[in-house]
Scaffold this motif. Structure first.
Motif, short mmCIF file in Angstrom:
data_model
loop_
_atom_site.label_atom_id
_atom_site.label_comp_id
_atom_site.label_asym_id
_atom_site.label_seq_id
_atom_site.Cartn_x
_atom_site.Cartn_y
_atom_site.Cartn_z
N ALA A 164 0.80 -1.23 0.00
CA ALA A 164 0.00 0.00 0.00
C ALA A 164 0.83 1.28 0.00
CB ALA A 164 -0.94 0.00 1.21
N ALA A 165 2.10 1.21 0.33
CA ALA A 165 2.94 2.41 0.32
C ALA A 165 3.63 2.61 -1.02
CB ALA A 165 3.97 2.36 1.44
N SER A 225 -0.67 3.36 -2.82
CA SER A 225 -0.98 4.60 -2.12
C SER A 225 -2.09 5.37 -2.81
CB SER A 225 0.28 5.47 -1.99
OG SER A 225 0.81 5.79 -3.27
N GLN A 257 -6.25 6.13 -1.28
CA GLN A 257 -6.82 7.47 -1.28
C GLN A 257 -8.07 7.57 -2.15
OE1 GLN A 257 -3.81 10.84 -1.12
NE2 GLN A 257 -2.50 9.20 -1.85
N ALA A 277 2.45 -2.85 4.40
CA ALA A 277 3.71 -2.31 3.90
C ALA A 277 4.86 -3.05 4.58
CB ALA A 277 3.79 -0.81 4.17
N LYS A 318 6.85 3.08 6.67
CA LYS A 318 5.81 3.08 5.63
C LYS A 318 4.43 2.86 6.24
CE LYS A 318 8.73 1.57 1.77
NZ LYS A 318 8.96 0.52 0.75
N LEU A 342 1.13 5.44 5.92
CA LEU A 342 -0.19 5.07 5.40
C LEU A 342 -1.30 5.71 6.22
CD1 LEU A 342 0.27 1.28 4.54
CD2 LEU A 342 0.17 3.21 2.96
N TYR A 371 -1.67 9.19 4.03
CA TYR A 371 -2.49 8.70 2.93
C TYR A 371 -3.93 8.40 3.34
CZ TYR A 371 1.96 8.06 0.48
OH TYR A 371 3.18 8.25 -0.11
N PHE A 401 0.86 12.70 -2.75
CA PHE A 401 1.70 11.63 -3.30
C PHE A 401 3.15 11.86 -2.91
CE2 PHE A 401 1.85 15.00 -6.43
CZ PHE A 401 3.12 14.95 -6.98
N THR A 408 9.32 4.84 -1.57
CA THR A 408 8.04 5.24 -1.00
C THR A 408 7.31 6.01 -2.09
OG1 THR A 408 8.92 5.38 1.25
CG2 THR A 408 6.90 6.60 0.79
N GLY A 409 6.13 5.55 -2.45
CA GLY A 409 5.43 6.15 -3.58
C GLY A 409 6.12 5.78 -4.89
#
Length: 344
Positions: free
Chosen positions: A158-159, A164, A168, A182, A187, A191, A195, A306, A330-331
């Motif tokens: 999810a990260a 991500s 959202q 994650a 991370k 979340l 996020y 983001f 990350t992202g």
């Protein structure tokens, strides 16, 4: 405006077995010829590295042909036109394309799409939150998993860039509860703090099935799968009747040399009336206009946030890709190819 005709490019030279290494690639320089009619030359500002690229390194039938040995790696990129032999493209235009791992690209203009510049937003957003990454999340969640208001949603990985966005979008579309997994405490904290996930857990901290059950005591209705393996088995155990899964990826298996073992609880699909649907974005480009309108509105209104992990230098593209495979991002993971070309 840049005037160089020397293009640095990264090519695939071996089919990796297990984890890719630097020996599977080579870096070349190409002196581009004069523009032919209908061509444009683009100085890339950012290029994308993505998990799906690992699959295309294998010589196996899939939804797209494998990368060709000895040719430059394809993939998403965004840059500015620095020379044009097509009146529809002006020098200075921002364009996206799929010509991938190079700092300077010259091709027929049909392969490029002009996109607007948004104040205060990096052009790299067109590789993530405004590009294929977030469109994948949008299509998978809304069209494939058919999210309904009041659903409980679980997102694996999810990260990451897609995950991500899924969380959202689910929140904005009325999900009752959004849960993510994650691979680090940092991370996991991101979340819930940034996020908007309601709960998150570190899949390395214990059995995923148990952690998901604790985070979703009333079960889940939607699962967005980026990871596969043990995550998919955990989702099958937690699904409520009529649950739906969008199967987007299985990064836990991409570099494995062992025969993968499937979930042991597949009978839940039958007894709970579940729907598991795999998808690739190429079949859903018709959703691009609706996605672009909604995501641009959310982004400019501050309703979507983001992160990016930026690696500098086209020569470091291989390191960026390997880092992505190890979960170091990350992202969205992007490569900044060099000095940014100024707008006119």
């Amino acid at each position: 405006m840049a005037t160089s005709t020397i293009s640095t490019q990264i090519q695939l030279v071996n089919r990796p077995v297990g984890w890719p290494t630097h020996a599977d690639f080579r870096t070349v320089t190409v002196d581009l010829p004069e523009l032919a009619a209908g061509q444009i030359r683009v100085a890339n500002e950012f290029i994308s590295v993505d998990p799906y690229m690992r699959g295309r390194m294998n010589d196996a039938k899939s939804y797209v042909p494998p990368f060709v040995l000895g040719e430059t790696m394809g993939g998403g990129a965004v840059g500015r036109v620095v020379a044009s032999a097509d009146d529809a493209f002006a020098v200075g235009d921002v364009v996206t394309h799929g010509y991938g791992w190079r700092d300077l690209v010259q091709e027929d203009s049909a392969g490029f799409r002009v996109v607007p510049e948004l104040p205060g937003i990096s052009l790299s957003a067109y590789l993530g939150v405004l590009g294929m990454t977030a469109l994948t999340a949008y299509v998978g969640l809304l069209e494939i998993a058919k999210l309904k208001e009041g659903d409980t949603v679980f997102v694996s990985g999810a990260a990451g860039a897609v995950g991500s966005m899924v969380g959202q979008i689910a929140r904005l579309k009325g999900a009752k509860r959004v849960i993510g997994s994650a691979g680090s405490a940092e991370k996991v904290a991101l979340l819930t703090s940034k996020y908007g996930f309601d709960a998150a857990f570190n899949y390395k901290d214990g059995a995923i099935k148990d952690q998901l059950a604790a985070a979703a005591p009333e079960g889940i209705d939607v699962y967005f799968d980026n990871v596969g393996g043990e995550h998919l088995e955990a989702a099958l155990a937690s699904f409520n009747d009529g649950g739906r899964a969008a199967l987007c990826g299985a990064i836990s298996l991409y570099n494995s040399t062992d025969t993968p073992v499937g979930p042991t609880n597949m009978m839940n699909i039958v007894t709970r009336g579940l729907t598991l649907t795999g998808f690739t974005l190429g079949n859903y480009w018709n959703h691009l206009p609706a996605f672009t309108a909604e995501m641009t509105a959310w982004l400019t209104a501050g309703q979507i946030v983001f992160d990016e992990t930026v690696v500098d230098g086209v020569d470091n593209t291989i390191d960026a890709f390997l880092g992505l495979m190890r979960g170091e991002n990350t992202g969205k993971m992007v490569v900044r190819t060099g000095e940014l070309v100024p707008a006119l």
